[in-house]
Design a protein around this motif. Structure first.
Motif, PDB file in Angstrom:
ATOM      1  N   SER A 170      -6.933  -2.851  -2.422  1.00  0.00           N
ATOM      2  CA  SER A 170      -7.876  -2.209  -1.510  1.00  0.00           C
ATOM      3  C   SER A 170      -7.649  -2.801  -0.141  1.00  0.00           C
ATOM      4  N   VAL A 187      -0.318  12.104   1.444  1.00  0.00           N
ATOM      5  CA  VAL A 187      -0.428  10.980   2.389  1.00  0.00           C
ATOM      6  C   VAL A 187       0.846  10.844   3.206  1.00  0.00           C
ATOM      7  N   GLN A 246     -12.266   7.513  -7.226  1.00  0.00           N
ATOM      8  CA  GLN A 246     -10.885   7.714  -6.802  1.00  0.00           C
ATOM      9  C   GLN A 246     -10.015   8.251  -7.919  1.00  0.00           C
ATOM     10  N   LYS A 262       1.848   1.783  -3.393  1.00  0.00           N
ATOM     11  CA  LYS A 262       0.740   2.375  -4.141  1.00  0.00           C
ATOM     12  C   LYS A 262       0.683   3.884  -3.920  1.00  0.00           C
ATOM     13  N   VAL A 263       1.030   4.286  -2.694  1.00  0.00           N
ATOM     14  CA  VAL A 263       1.044   5.722  -2.421  1.00  0.00           C
ATOM     15  C   VAL A 263       2.005   6.417  -3.378  1.00  0.00           C
ATOM     16  N   THR A 278      -2.168  -1.720  -7.478  1.00  0.00           N
ATOM     17  CA  THR A 278      -3.418  -1.302  -6.884  1.00  0.00           C
ATOM     18  C   THR A 278      -3.884  -2.362  -5.894  1.00  0.00           C
ATOM     19  N   SER A 295     -11.019  14.423   0.728  1.00  0.00           N
ATOM     20  CA  SER A 295     -10.235  13.821   1.808  1.00  0.00           C
ATOM     21  C   SER A 295      -9.515  14.879   2.639  1.00  0.00           C
ATOM     22  N   ASN A 306      -5.757   9.450  -0.680  1.00  0.00           N
ATOM     23  CA  ASN A 306      -5.013   8.607  -1.612  1.00  0.00           C
ATOM     24  C   ASN A 306      -4.244   9.502  -2.558  1.00  0.00           C
ATOM     25  N   SER A 307      -3.143   8.971  -3.052  1.00  0.00           N
ATOM     26  CA  SER A 307      -2.437   9.790  -4.028  1.00  0.00           C
ATOM     27  C   SER A 307      -3.060   9.581  -5.398  1.00  0.00           C
ATOM     28  N   PRO A 325       0.886   4.778  -7.757  1.00  0.00           N
ATOM     29  CA  PRO A 325      -0.434   4.153  -7.936  1.00  0.00           C
ATOM     30  C   PRO A 325      -0.612   3.592  -9.337  1.00  0.00           C
ATOM     31  N   SER A 362       0.836  -1.199   0.000  1.00  0.00           N
ATOM     32  CA  SER A 362       0.000   0.000   0.000  1.00  0.00           C
ATOM     33  C   SER A 362       0.873   1.252   0.000  1.00  0.00           C
ATOM     34  N   PRO A 404      -4.265  15.310  -3.411  1.00  0.00           N
ATOM     35  CA  PRO A 404      -4.701  13.912  -3.351  1.00  0.00           C
ATOM     36  C   PRO A 404      -5.696  13.583  -4.455  1.00  0.00           C
TER      37      PRO A 404
END
Lengths: 739, 362
Positions: A235, A316, B205, A225-226, A233, A339, A295-296, A229, A222, A334
């Motif tokens: 979740s 983030v 997103q 992913k930051v 990916t 957010s 999220n980025s 991305p 994760s 972001p």
């Protein structure tokens, strides 16, 4: 080397031999040199120094069993370690000794366990040890112990650049099954954008397919992913705390004890690192009220390719205000602007966002959430479940409070919502949002605000009326504050530069304010009638006029609006002295404002003009007040309240013209009686009119003023030429310089 | 999958709103937006619209695309403007969405560029759908599933499809958006709910947009019924079926089916009356021929209701129209729509785009 020395501290008596040379190199005079010699002599006898010397010089292959020397030295080091902690050099020596397996693996664990740093851990030592990890035949449990140790002292390692340089080398250990969780944690702490590579992603994914979705892998991924991305990916399910379970490390308590003793505070944040804890793991019914996670952005590649040389930092990755300041210029927005409302830190950042698109994104989300929750509510039961709505609005209000600025989407929402609102659902919050509505042009204010508010006002309870008055007062205060800030900035030229499509000019602003004040005047007039001049409502109305009367002096707005008779008279004849006193104060402030406006008008040619009508109204009110309270000429010609002679006679009130002077006014009667008793304690029959005589009158006024009626005092002092010493009571000179 | 380069319409010219200071923006911001979008609070559905013409849409839109669009029943949503959506990046989006679905489905991390995902999403542009100059081209999204045990030459099964469209969207609204936003306010989806929500959250997103459900209200259903009836001479509507929900206990649903020819005759009467009235007011309204007014729609519905009353002594005005269907398509108040004949698709989508734009929060 010098840097490290100073870190270990001169007070440290155990400074070991290698570092001495640089110290002696710096010593300049003889006496110092002598002291140095003395110290070395002492050190030479220090068992700890000797022990370290033993560990650094011991030959490989020296037997362990029955080696008393080893035992003695080890005990000595342990004693120092657990009491004071080991200085950097000692850490280096001991770590090197342990990891090189010079005496086999058996003392290794014991040494590792006592590696309690007193201040910092030299990076070189850690790097060397990691290298040994690759070369030596260290048992796997010891390897784990070592990585755990690195994680524990991670924040005390004096620099991380070299460790990052061997990121790939460290990464290669992820395939080692037992090491993997700890290596992942270490990598998590070391990862920078440039360390995220396709082949590493693939390696981790391959691992994932073998061991399943382990928290440590997911967490490292994760983080990948930051940074990238576009590469990976995933979740993350929300209840995924404690991704790295290293909390029960063997050094923690010892380290804390040593730190406490040394008085130093090196917080080991790396240890307490957990997944961002999502407090609400329960399933939300109304997901639209949930602030999106930070999220980025994935989609940046397309447009920032040209400027990718500029290093950007995903928001983030910002965890403190200091970091925020440091990276302010290169923080990347972001993926979802909503957010930003999630934490106070990101709100700080929001304050600096100037990008119109970004604000529109935020407004879209916010407007969407508000509309879905309060206007489109598809599921009938949504209002019952208003706990979340309440929290959401509270959060929004605190955001507004923090920002001191509104969001246009809230405004648009409110204009629609006011037509559907029952006036009681979440009243404090909705009124709170409403008071943040920025200046509305006078052509639109009626349709958007006044019409729905009027309907709500006349059909709602007293408490709604009071709440609305307070809300409108706050709204006016915000407008005025805004004006006073920007009027100062722009030198009274509110009209924006020519390039704006919509601008609000000073006169436009004045119109809006005037509309608002008149609107409140109308509401107040009818409201007081409906509620029988309720003193609570009156109090909120007078709050509003306290703002209005000072608009010129306090906020620099060249506008004076008098209250309507429907407010003035109920306040003047109120049964509670506080209302009368506040009215007197308001009239006093009007006078000060008008006088000063008049002065300015004379001073400057182009100055604003206050209409004769305003002066006329003011003078009229003052005359009424003075005649009524002071001169006992209540129903005289030219007064606001006129009644026919015969009607007044019919009422059977003796001396009706007296009935609202400061003695007989229902608000002050009790004071008059009290005063009478104090003044003439012996008298049996009470004759309040005797207070009217010049001397008692003067005393009576002073008595009233001492009861805290400052408004009355200021009003009397500014409007009535009244000489307390001369004793010429009942003077009826009006100050009438305004006309 | 068809991927071709389509220029994203640049709606910047009229919208270059100046960058005044932030505090001013926030103080007069909403007002200025209100000004631009002609008073958001007062926005209503158009009261008159062009009668549907038999579009030669088959000439403009590829038959494969049309086949996908007219076959299914779509669940509608509205979507707030998409930030930095590029019609040129569809290949990348396909990859990202495939990976995203895989990650959501399996709960594991997934490499974006991996060629073999269990679900394969594909984006494509449906050319020829956009009507007005400001309309962005329609986007079609399809998700195919691949079974692990299927043979290589097995055809992939389409398990989910959806589209984003803007047909005759309000030019004022579109122009008022900054240029890095694309307005595709109407979203239709067909397929399993988990996939729908995956696709939605990926869009949220990736393009910072929001999805909300779009119901088709009473008025819009009446509009659709009238617009479809108006097509009867050109293309047989076969029936005009309306379902009314009457609020009684227990709840009552009334299905009211009208013979197509009867409906058409009633409609022409209503039209004639209205036209006569109009001509009485203004003489030269030649081109108004194709324009239908809300009053005609209301009158048509009123006549239908009174006819029903005459027979059953039941006033339908007390109820709500919840579904309308003809051979050209069907629409439900819950926001489900089926377009059976592509020739009149555009006018239906125009109405729905309008409904979606009415829901925009900013």
């Amino acid at each position: 080397m010098a840097a490290k020395l100073s870190l270990s501290g001169p007070s440290d008596s155990d400074t070991s031999s290698p570092s001495d040379q640089s110290v002696s190199g710096r010593s300049v005079n003889r006496s110092l040199r002598i002291a140095e010699k003395e110290r070395r002599k002492n050190e030479a006898e220090d068992p700890f120094v000797l022990a370290l010397k033993y560990f650094s010089d011991v030959e490989p292959g020296t037997p362990v069993n029955g080696n008393d020397q080893l035992e003695r030295n080890l005990v000595c080091v342990e004693k120092v370690a657990y009491s004071k902690g080991l200085h950097p050099e000692a850490i280096s020596i001991m770590l090197e000794f342990a990891m090189s397996l010079r005496m086999g693996s058996s003392p290794c664990v014991r040494v590792l366990k006592c590696l309690i740093p007193s201040s910092v851990v030299p990076q070189e030592a850690v790097v060397r040890a990691v290298v040994w990890l690759g070369i030596g035949k260290i048992p796997i449990s010891t390897q784990v112990l070592f990585i755990k140790w690195v994680l524990t002292v991670f924040d005390m390692i004096d620099a991380k650049d070299q460790l990052r340089a061997i990121y790939g080398f460290i990464f290669s250990f992820v395939t080692e099954e037992n090491l993997c969780p700890f290596i992942c944690h270490l990598l998590y702490l070391l990862t920078r954008k440039e360390s995220v590579r396709v082949f590493r992603v693939r390696k981790l994914l391959e691992l994932q397919s073998k061991v399943g979705r382990q928290p440590f892998l997911m967490h490292l991924l994760s983080l990948y992913k930051v940074f990238c991305p576009e590469l990976v990916t995933l979740s993350i399910p929300s209840p995924m705390k404690n991704a790295f379970r290293n909390h029960n490390s063997p050094w923690k308590s010892a380290l804390l004890a040593v730190q406490k003793r040394n008085g130093s505070q090196v917080s080991s944040s790396s240890l307490s690192l957990t997944a961002k804890d999502k407090t609400n793991s329960r399933k939300r019914k109304h997901c639209h009220l949930e602030v999106p996670a930070l999220n980025s952005a994935v989609n940046k590649q397309a447009q920032t390719d040209s400027c990718s040389s500029r290093k950007v930092v995903p928001l983030v990755q910002i965890h403190s205000f200091a970091q925020l300041l440091e990276n302010m210029h290169r923080i990347e927005l972001p993926a979802q602007m909503g957010s930003l409302l999630g934490s106070s830190l990101t709100l700080q950042f929001l304050d600096c966002v100037q990008d119109e698109s970004a604000l529109l994104r935020l407004n879209s989300w916010l407007g969407y959430a508000l509309h879905e929750e309060f206007l489109f509510c598809n599921d009938a039961g949504s209002f019952q479940n208003s706990e979340e709505a309440l929290q959401f609005l509270e959060k929004l209000l605190s955001t507004l409070h923090f920002r001191q600025e509104g969001f246009s989407s809230i405004e648009v929402f409110l204009y629609k919502f006011l037509n559907a609102w029952d006036g009681s659902l979440l009243r404090p919050q909705i009124l709170g949002l409403m008071s943040n509505i920025p200046v509305v042009t006078s052509s639109q204010i009626g349709q958007f605000l006044f019409e729905p508010l009027m309907q709500l006002f006349f059909t709602s309870s007293l408490f709604f009326k009071c709440g609305l008055m307070e809300c409108l007062n706050n709204m006016l205060l915000k407008w005025l504050t805004w004006h006073s800030v920007y009027a100062l900035e722009d030198d009274l030229d509110i009209s924006l530069n020519s390039h704006t499509s919509i601008n609000i000019t000073l006169s436009g602003f004045k119109d809006s304010v005037m509309e608002l004040v008149h609107f409140v005047g109308r509401l107040a007039t009818v409201g007081l009638q409906l509620e029988g001049c309720h003193s609570l409502l009156l109090s909120f109305i007078l709050d509003f006029y306290e703002t209005v009367c000072d608009m010129f002096l306090k906020y620099g707005l060249p506008l004076v609006v008098m209250p309507p008779p429907g407010v003035f008279y109920p306040a003047l004849f109120a049964a509670d002295p506080v209302s009368v006193d506040r009215l007197a104060y308001i009239m006093y402030r009007y006078k000060v404002n008008l006088t000063s406006a008049k002065r300015q008008e004379k001073l400057k040619e182009q100055a604003f003009h206050i209409s004769r009508q305003t002066f006329h109204e003011f003078n009229h009110y003052v005359v009424v007040m003075v005649n009524c309270l002071w001169n006992s000429k209540m129903f005289h010609q030219g007064m606001g309240v006129q009644l026919g002679e015969e009607v007044l006679l019919k009422s059977n009130v003796p001396q009706y013209s007296n009935s609202f002077d400061l003695i007989h006014h229902p608000a002050f009667l009790s004071y008059a009686v009290d005063f009478h008793q104090k003044c003439w304690p012996g008298r049996k029959d009470m004759d309040l009119n005797s207070i009217k005589h010049s001397k008692p009158w003067r005393w009576y006024l002073e008595y009233l003023f001492t009861q805290g009626y400052d408004g009355l005092k200021q009003f009397v002092q500014s409007n009535i030429s009244w000489q307390p010493i001369a004793g010429d009571g009942g003077s009826d000179d009006l100050a009438t310089q305004q006309r | 999958m068809i991927i071709s380069v389509v220029k994203t319409p640049r709606n910047s010219d009229g919208a270059q709103r100046s960058s005044y200071r932030q505090s001013y923006r926030s103080y007069v911001g909403a007002v200025s937006r209100l000004g631009l979008t002609s008073a958001l609070t007062a926005r209503r559905l158009n009261t008159s619209r062009r009668a549907p013409r038999a579009h030669n849409i088959t000439d403009k839109v590829s038959p494969e695309h049309l086949a996908v669009l007219v076959k299914k029943e779509w669940q509608l949503s509205y979507v707030t403007p998409l930030f930095q959506f590029r019609h040129t990046q569809l290949k990348r989006y396909s990859q990202q969405l495939s990976a995203f679905i895989a990650a959501e489905r399996q709960g594991v991390a997934v490499e974006v560029e991996e060629p073999q995902h269990s679900f394969k999403a594909s984006f494509s542009v449906v050319h020829g759908m956009a009507e007005a100059e400001e309309d962005a081209e329609t986007i079609l999204i399809q998700v195919h599933s691949k079974h692990h045990f299927s043979r290589r030459d097995d055809p992939e099964k389409c398990v989910w499809s959806g589209w984003l469209a803007c047909i005759n969207g309000s030019p004022e609204y579109i122009r008022s958006l900054p240029k890095d936003f694309i307005c595709l306010p109407l979203f239709g989806s067909s397929g399993g709910d988990p996939l729908t929500s995956s696709v939605k959250s990926w869009f949220q997103q990736t393009f910072d947009c929001c999805f909300g459900s779009l119901e088709i209200n009473h008025t819009s259903l009446q509009w659709l019924g009238s617009l479809w009836t108006n097509c009867q001479p050109e293309s047989n509507i076969q029936h005009l079926k309306m379902i009314w929900a009457v609020p009684v206990v227990p709840p009552l649903q009334i299905t009211y089916t009208v013979n197509p020819q009867d409906a058409w005759e009633l409609w022409t009467c209503v039209r004639k009356d209205a036209q006569v009235e109009k001509e009485g007011e203004e003489e030269e309204e030649e081109e108004e021929e194709g324009i239908i007014d809300i009053e005609e729609v209301n009158m048509f519905m009123q006549e239908l209701k009174s006819h029903f009353y005459r027979h059953f002594k039941l006033d339908l005005s007390a109820g709500n129209l919840v579904q309308v269907s003809t051979a050209l398509g069907s629409a439900k108040t819950s926001g489900r729509i089926k377009i059976s004949n592509s020739r009149y698709m555009i006018s239906t989508l125009t109405l729905l785009t309008e409904c979606a734009l009415l829901k925009m929060p900013v």
